[in-house]
Design a protein around this motif. Structure first.
Motif, short mmCIF file in Angstrom:
data_model
loop_
_atom_site.label_atom_id
_atom_site.label_comp_id
_atom_site.label_asym_id
_atom_site.label_seq_id
_atom_site.Cartn_x
_atom_site.Cartn_y
_atom_site.Cartn_z
N SER A 57 -1.41 2.75 -9.94
CA SER A 57 -2.39 1.72 -10.28
C SER A 57 -1.84 0.31 -9.99
CB SER A 57 -2.80 1.83 -11.75
OG SER A 57 -1.67 1.76 -12.58
N PHE A 58 -0.53 0.19 -9.79
CA PHE A 58 0.10 -1.10 -9.49
C PHE A 58 0.35 -1.28 -8.00
CE2 PHE A 58 1.51 0.09 -13.77
CZ PHE A 58 0.96 -0.96 -14.48
N GLY A 59 -0.06 -0.32 -7.18
CA GLY A 59 0.18 -0.38 -5.74
C GLY A 59 1.14 0.70 -5.33
N ARG A 60 1.79 0.49 -4.19
CA ARG A 60 2.74 1.49 -3.69
C ARG A 60 4.03 1.46 -4.49
NH1 ARG A 60 2.52 2.49 2.77
NH2 ARG A 60 0.44 3.38 2.74
N ALA A 61 4.45 2.64 -4.92
CA ALA A 61 5.69 2.76 -5.70
C ALA A 61 6.87 2.92 -4.75
CB ALA A 61 5.60 3.95 -6.64
N PRO A 62 7.99 2.26 -5.03
CA PRO A 62 9.17 2.45 -4.17
C PRO A 62 9.82 3.80 -4.47
CG PRO A 62 9.70 1.00 -6.00
CD PRO A 62 8.22 1.29 -6.10
N ALA A 63 10.63 4.25 -3.56
CA ALA A 63 11.38 5.48 -3.78
C ALA A 63 12.41 5.24 -4.88
CB ALA A 63 12.09 5.89 -2.49
N SER A 64 12.77 6.29 -5.59
CA SER A 64 13.82 6.13 -6.61
C SER A 64 15.15 5.90 -5.90
CB SER A 64 13.90 7.37 -7.49
OG SER A 64 14.58 8.42 -6.83
N ASP A 65 16.03 5.14 -6.55
CA ASP A 65 17.36 4.88 -5.98
C ASP A 65 18.07 6.19 -5.67
OD1 ASP A 65 17.23 2.07 -6.09
OD2 ASP A 65 17.94 2.03 -8.15
N ARG A 66 17.98 7.11 -6.60
CA ARG A 66 18.70 8.39 -6.47
C ARG A 66 18.21 9.16 -5.23
NH1 ARG A 66 22.60 10.01 -8.63
NH2 ARG A 66 23.24 12.12 -8.41
#
Length: 197
Positions: A57-66
């Motif tokens: 709902s906030f836009g595209r989510a970044p990949a997790s660091d891990r």
């Protein structure tokens, strides 16, 4: 269903993939990657590293660091560490750092993965998770990299060392301490032993 749709079915939103991962689902991997990039179905994070975008709902989510670092290294054995973790030790470290160190056995240097820069450092030994004892040793190892008053931090580190598990701290200093850290903690242990004696 065409070949590209079939490939898309295997790609999980938010998951990071190496080019080699995609070869099991397509014989024309480079052509299909290009088509998926053009269609916005894949995002290039680094050379040979891609992510299927996940929309929230906030836009595209970044990949997790891990996930990102694991795909980049092709290895699960690494430790992500930000100097901000030192602030919780109570040694007077208060600066905030926008940097993540990656202790690993394969890569050294600063690499941009997606929108973030990681400082990869080859270390022969590092724990699976950062304990307070490890963090204190690591703080002394990296004091020159920090924007803190070294003398004050080292004085507070002596106090904090007395509050930690002495056996775990001795082991952490032995396993992970550089020359300076080993000398510092040997002096601390000698003071502690003299006080107990």
């Amino acid at each position: 269903m065409d070949r590209l749709d079939e490939l898309k079915q295997h790609l999980v939103p938010g998951k990071v993939y190496r080019r080699a991962d995609l070869t099991r689902w397509t014989a024309s991997v480079d052509r299909d990657i290009r088509k998926l990039l053009d269609a916005g179905e894949l995002t290039k994070l680094s050379g040979g590293v891609y992510m299927r975008p996940k929309t929230t709902s906030f836009g595209r989510a970044p990949a997790s660091d891990r996930d990102l670092v694991e795909a980049f290294l092709r290895d699960k054995r690494f430790l992500l560490l930000t100097p901000n973790a030192y602030n919780a030790l109570g040694v007077g470290a208060t600066q905030l750092y926008n940097e993540t160190a990656v202790y690993n056995r394969k890569r050294h240097g600063r690499f941009r993965l997606g929108n973030r820069v990681y400082d990869f450092r080859i270390k022969p030994e590092f724990p699976a998770a950062a304990t307070r004892e490890f963090l204190l040793v690591d703080l002394v190892n990296n004091l020159k990299r920090l924007a803190e008053d070294e003398t004050q931090v080292l004085e507070r580190a002596k106090v904090v060392a007395r509050e930690l598990d002495p056996n775990a701290l001795r082991q952490a200093a032995e396993d992970y301490g550089g020359v300076r850290a080993k000398k510092f903690f040997n002096d601390v242990f000698a003071e502690m032993d003299a006080a107990d004696g």
